[in-house]
Design a protein around this motif. Structure first.
Motif, mmCIF file in Angstrom:
data_model
loop_
_atom_site.group_PDB
_atom_site.id
_atom_site.type_symbol
_atom_site.label_atom_id
_atom_site.label_comp_id
_atom_site.label_asym_id
_atom_site.label_seq_id
_atom_site.Cartn_x
_atom_site.Cartn_y
_atom_site.Cartn_z
ATOM 1 N N ILE A 83 -8.311 -4.602 6.455
ATOM 2 C CA ILE A 83 -8.656 -3.737 7.585
ATOM 3 C C ILE A 83 -9.873 -2.889 7.233
ATOM 4 O O ILE A 83 -9.944 -2.301 6.155
ATOM 5 N N THR A 84 -10.836 -2.837 8.151
ATOM 6 C CA THR A 84 -12.069 -2.082 7.920
ATOM 7 C C THR A 84 -11.956 -0.694 8.539
ATOM 8 O O THR A 84 -11.175 -0.469 9.473
ATOM 9 N N THR A 85 -12.750 0.247 8.033
ATOM 10 C CA THR A 85 -12.669 1.634 8.488
ATOM 11 C C THR A 85 -14.063 2.207 8.723
ATOM 12 O O THR A 85 -15.046 1.752 8.144
ATOM 13 N N GLY A 114 0.807 -1.210 0.000
ATOM 14 C CA GLY A 114 0.000 0.000 0.000
ATOM 15 C C GLY A 114 0.841 1.260 0.000
ATOM 16 O O GLY A 114 0.543 2.228 -0.704
ATOM 17 N N ILE A 115 1.933 1.241 0.769
ATOM 18 C CA ILE A 115 2.836 2.398 0.827
ATOM 19 C C ILE A 115 3.455 2.666 -0.539
ATOM 20 O O ILE A 115 3.446 3.789 -1.044
ATOM 21 N N TYR A 116 3.996 1.621 -1.141
ATOM 22 C CA TYR A 116 4.661 1.807 -2.432
ATOM 23 C C TYR A 116 3.655 2.126 -3.534
ATOM 24 O O TYR A 116 3.981 2.840 -4.491
ATOM 25 N N ASN A 117 2.445 1.634 -3.401
ATOM 26 C CA ASN A 117 1.401 1.962 -4.369
ATOM 27 C C ASN A 117 1.036 3.446 -4.322
ATOM 28 O O ASN A 117 0.581 4.013 -5.312
ATOM 29 N N MET A 118 1.266 4.078 -3.152
ATOM 30 C CA MET A 118 1.007 5.510 -2.994
ATOM 31 C C MET A 118 2.188 6.356 -3.463
ATOM 32 O O MET A 118 2.195 7.572 -3.293
ATOM 33 N N LYS A 119 3.195 5.704 -4.026
ATOM 34 C CA LYS A 119 4.393 6.387 -4.556
ATOM 35 C C LYS A 119 5.299 6.922 -3.445
ATOM 36 O O LYS A 119 6.085 7.844 -3.673
ATOM 37 N N PHE A 120 5.191 6.376 -2.232
ATOM 38 C CA PHE A 120 6.149 6.687 -1.183
ATOM 39 C C PHE A 120 7.357 5.788 -1.390
ATOM 40 O O PHE A 120 7.380 4.639 -0.940
ATOM 41 N N ASN A 121 8.355 6.289 -2.096
ATOM 42 C CA ASN A 121 9.504 5.453 -2.429
ATOM 43 C C ASN A 121 10.438 5.222 -1.246
ATOM 44 O O ASN A 121 11.017 4.158 -1.100
ATOM 45 N N LEU A 137 -2.597 1.440 11.304
ATOM 46 C CA LEU A 137 -2.827 0.216 10.539
ATOM 47 C C LEU A 137 -1.972 -0.934 11.046
ATOM 48 O O LEU A 137 -2.407 -2.088 11.082
ATOM 49 N N SER A 138 -0.745 -0.620 11.461
ATOM 50 C CA SER A 138 0.175 -1.666 11.920
ATOM 51 C C SER A 138 -0.256 -2.285 13.242
ATOM 52 O O SER A 138 0.098 -3.426 13.542
ATOM 53 N N ARG A 139 -1.014 -1.534 14.029
ATOM 54 C CA ARG A 139 -1.430 -2.030 15.347
ATOM 55 C C ARG A 139 -2.704 -2.868 15.288
ATOM 56 O O ARG A 139 -3.114 -3.450 16.293
ATOM 57 N N VAL A 140 -3.358 -2.924 14.147
ATOM 58 C CA VAL A 140 -4.646 -3.622 14.044
ATOM 59 C C VAL A 140 -4.459 -5.134 14.016
ATOM 60 O O VAL A 140 -3.641 -5.658 13.258
ATOM 61 N N ASP A 141 -5.226 -5.822 14.855
ATOM 62 C CA ASP A 141 -5.328 -7.281 14.807
ATOM 63 C C ASP A 141 -6.555 -7.597 13.956
ATOM 64 O O ASP A 141 -7.694 -7.389 14.376
ATOM 65 N N LYS A 142 -6.316 -8.111 12.739
ATOM 66 C CA LYS A 142 -7.421 -8.284 11.786
ATOM 67 C C LYS A 142 -8.436 -9.328 12.241
ATOM 68 O O LYS A 142 -9.549 -9.393 11.711
ATOM 69 N N SER A 143 -8.069 -10.140 13.230
ATOM 70 C CA SER A 143 -9.007 -11.164 13.709
ATOM 71 C C SER A 143 -10.059 -10.588 14.657
ATOM 72 O O SER A 143 -11.022 -11.264 14.995
ATOM 73 N N ASP A 145 -8.963 9.214 3.658
ATOM 74 C CA ASP A 145 -8.498 8.894 2.303
ATOM 75 C C ASP A 145 -7.127 8.217 2.353
ATOM 76 O O ASP A 145 -6.870 7.248 1.624
ATOM 77 N N VAL A 146 -6.232 8.736 3.223
ATOM 78 C CA VAL A 146 -4.894 8.159 3.355
ATOM 79 C C VAL A 146 -4.985 6.757 3.965
ATOM 80 O O VAL A 146 -4.303 5.829 3.528
ATOM 81 N N VAL A 147 -5.848 6.593 4.977
ATOM 82 C CA VAL A 147 -6.028 5.276 5.595
ATOM 83 C C VAL A 147 -6.472 4.254 4.551
ATOM 84 O O VAL A 147 -5.929 3.143 4.470
ATOM 85 N N GLU A 148 -7.444 4.627 3.736
ATOM 86 C CA GLU A 148 -7.985 3.676 2.764
ATOM 87 C C GLU A 148 -6.994 3.373 1.648
ATOM 88 O O GLU A 148 -6.916 2.247 1.164
ATOM 89 N N LEU A 149 -6.212 4.369 1.246
ATOM 90 C CA LEU A 149 -5.198 4.120 0.222
ATOM 91 C C LEU A 149 -4.091 3.231 0.752
ATOM 92 O O LEU A 149 -3.665 2.279 0.092
ATOM 93 N N MET A 150 -3.613 3.539 1.965
ATOM 94 C CA MET A 150 -2.507 2.768 2.528
ATOM 95 C C MET A 150 -2.947 1.352 2.895
ATOM 96 O O MET A 150 -2.176 0.398 2.798
#
Length: 463
Positions: free
Chosen positions: A175-177, A90-97, A137-143, A164-169
């Protein structure tokens, strides 16, 4: 060892955006802070989006174990953070190189385990939103299908932008929002998103109604804290919300400025926190060329604005007014004259505000006339010109320097050239503009209003 001695302060040069000309870690390059800072000062931006900034980032560590010479103290690649593959994608898809300078220092502190609180001072445009979104996002337990990260913002416009940033990343994760702003949720339906972004009043309302379960919240972020405290009651609401979330939740606070009352609030909100701060006296926007026009009267201000219309539409522009009726009046008059403009202020219906911002982001309107409702934090890349139709003043009638800084900061985004124009129409407004000029130690150049061809040539050179 005393407490003061145990606090390690590291100062590095802030290059605001995504790239750095040298991939080596500062700690690896130079074990001494003085040498690292000197080396950083030699780095030059090789991309047109980079800023050669003189700002410094000060990192204050709240414990003795965070070692500035550790490879995890500063990172040069998102790959170094041990992130889930879908978040990296997701990060790289947002062009954060690669991480920005603020992200290099903030992310290892934000993502460390066990989690530590963090107070950050950083202007928008430096990558701080991506840093705290990645943390959530990193702290979320998807279960666990329940809210686990909560972010508060002072306005619905900023809350929607953060979402918008949450959903793109998080695009490639499961992960739900949920966004919680006025009129955005059913009055009786529970909030189930694992990452929740909202405004304090709306979030407190759903918590009070037992519609937002809080027992699994692990990360609590507050963005634009200075703006939050400028709006009556939002600070108190924030503390009431914090009193409902688990006491062991990681608290993260970001603010563009840190006057004393914000500092006191931050230290109460995020106790024993690591800190990343920009020296207050160095807060300025060097990439923005500042002008003023000397008008004869309020009516002449409007005539000058109409004459500027062709320049306002070179890309996109924001016109800031003191009162919402001024914004509405100007928008109505200019629309009646055939100009394509739109107004935005806090008294508009929520769905209307959302539509105006969405239309402006898409470029359907080139000129947005507004109050301070979007002065802070809103990123619209195409904005190259900001007009202070009315100078921002505080409750005592003196220039509001921080509001001015935030207003003109809507242009010159990410190192691009930007222009601000202040309208002055009498001795009082001229004196206020002079005070702003002296406060920021930046020349504000006069634009004559008797030769529009000269004005056009002057402004087009910098637009």
């Amino acid at each position: 060892m005393s407490t003061d001695e145990s606090i390690k302060n590291v100062t590095i040069k802030l290059g605001d955006l995504l790239n750095d000309t040298d991939g080596a870690s500062p700690a690896a390059k130079e074990p001494k802070v003085e040498k690292a800072e000197k080396q950083d000062s030699k780095e030059e931006a090789t991309d047109e989006n980079l800023i050669n900034s003189t700002h410094t980032v000060q990192v204050k560590l709240a414990d003795q174990q965070a070692d500035p010479n550790s490879p995890l103290y500063s990172i040069k690649s998102f790959d170094d953070l041990g992130l889930a593959p879908e978040l990296l994608k997701g990060i790289y898809n947002m062009k954060f190189n690669k991480p920005s300078k603020i992200q290099e220092r903030a992310l290892p502190l934000l993502l460390q385990n066990p989690p530590r609180n963090l107070i950050g001072q950083s202007q928008s445009g430096t990558g701080k939103t991506a840093a705290f979104v990645l943390t959530m996002l990193s702290r979320v337990d998807k279960s666990i299908p329940a809210p686990q990260a909560l972010c508060l913002a002072p306005s619905r416009e900023l809350a929607r932008q953060i979402m918008d940033v949450v959903e793109l990343m998080g695009k490639f994760s499961d992960i739900t929002t949920s966004i919680v702003v006025k009129d955005s949720w059913s009055r009786d339906r529970p909030i189930t998103g694992q990452v929740v972004v909202g405004t304090p009043g709306s979030v407190f309302d759903v918590m009070r109604r037992k519609l937002l379960p809080v027992k699994n919240i692990k990360t609590f972020v507050l963005d634009e804290a200075d703006n939050m405290l400028d709006q009556g009651g939002l600070g108190d609401q924030t503390f009431r919300i914090q009193g409902l979330v688990p006491k062991n939740a990681q608290s993260v606070l970001f603010s563009a400025t840190f006057p004393d009352h914000v500092r006191r609030f931050a230290e109460r909100f995020a106790r024993n926190a690591n800190e990343i701060s920009l020296k207050r006296e160095e807060l300025s926007v060097d990439s923005i060329k500042q002008f003023y026009v000397d008008c004869d009267s309020e009516q002449h201000k409007y005539e000058v604005l109409v004459n500027l219309y062709d320049l306002l539409t070179v890309s996109q522009s924001i016109i800031f007014c003191k009162q919402r009726n001024t914004a509405d009046n100007i928008a109505t008059r200019m629309t009646d004259q055939g100009h394509s403009v739109v107004a935005l202020h806090g008294q508009m219906a929520p769905d209307e505000r959302d539509k105006v911002m969405d239309d402006f982001r898409r470029g359907e309107f080139k000129v947005l006339i507004t109050t301070n409702v979007i002065a802070r934090g809103i990123d619209i890349m195409q904005v190259s010109l900001v007009v202070n139709y009315d100078l921002p003043l505080d409750k005592s009638g003196y220039p509001d320097y921080e509001a001015y800084l935030h207003r003109i900061g809507r242009t010159g985004r990410f190192g691009r050239t930007g222009v601000s124009i202040n309208f002055v129409h009498d001795r009082e407004s001229w004196e206020k503009m002079t005070m702003i000029e002296e406060h920021f130690h930046r020349n504000i150049e006069r634009i004559p209003t008797d030769n529009w061809e000269e004005v056009e040539q002057k402004l087009k050179k910098v637009l």
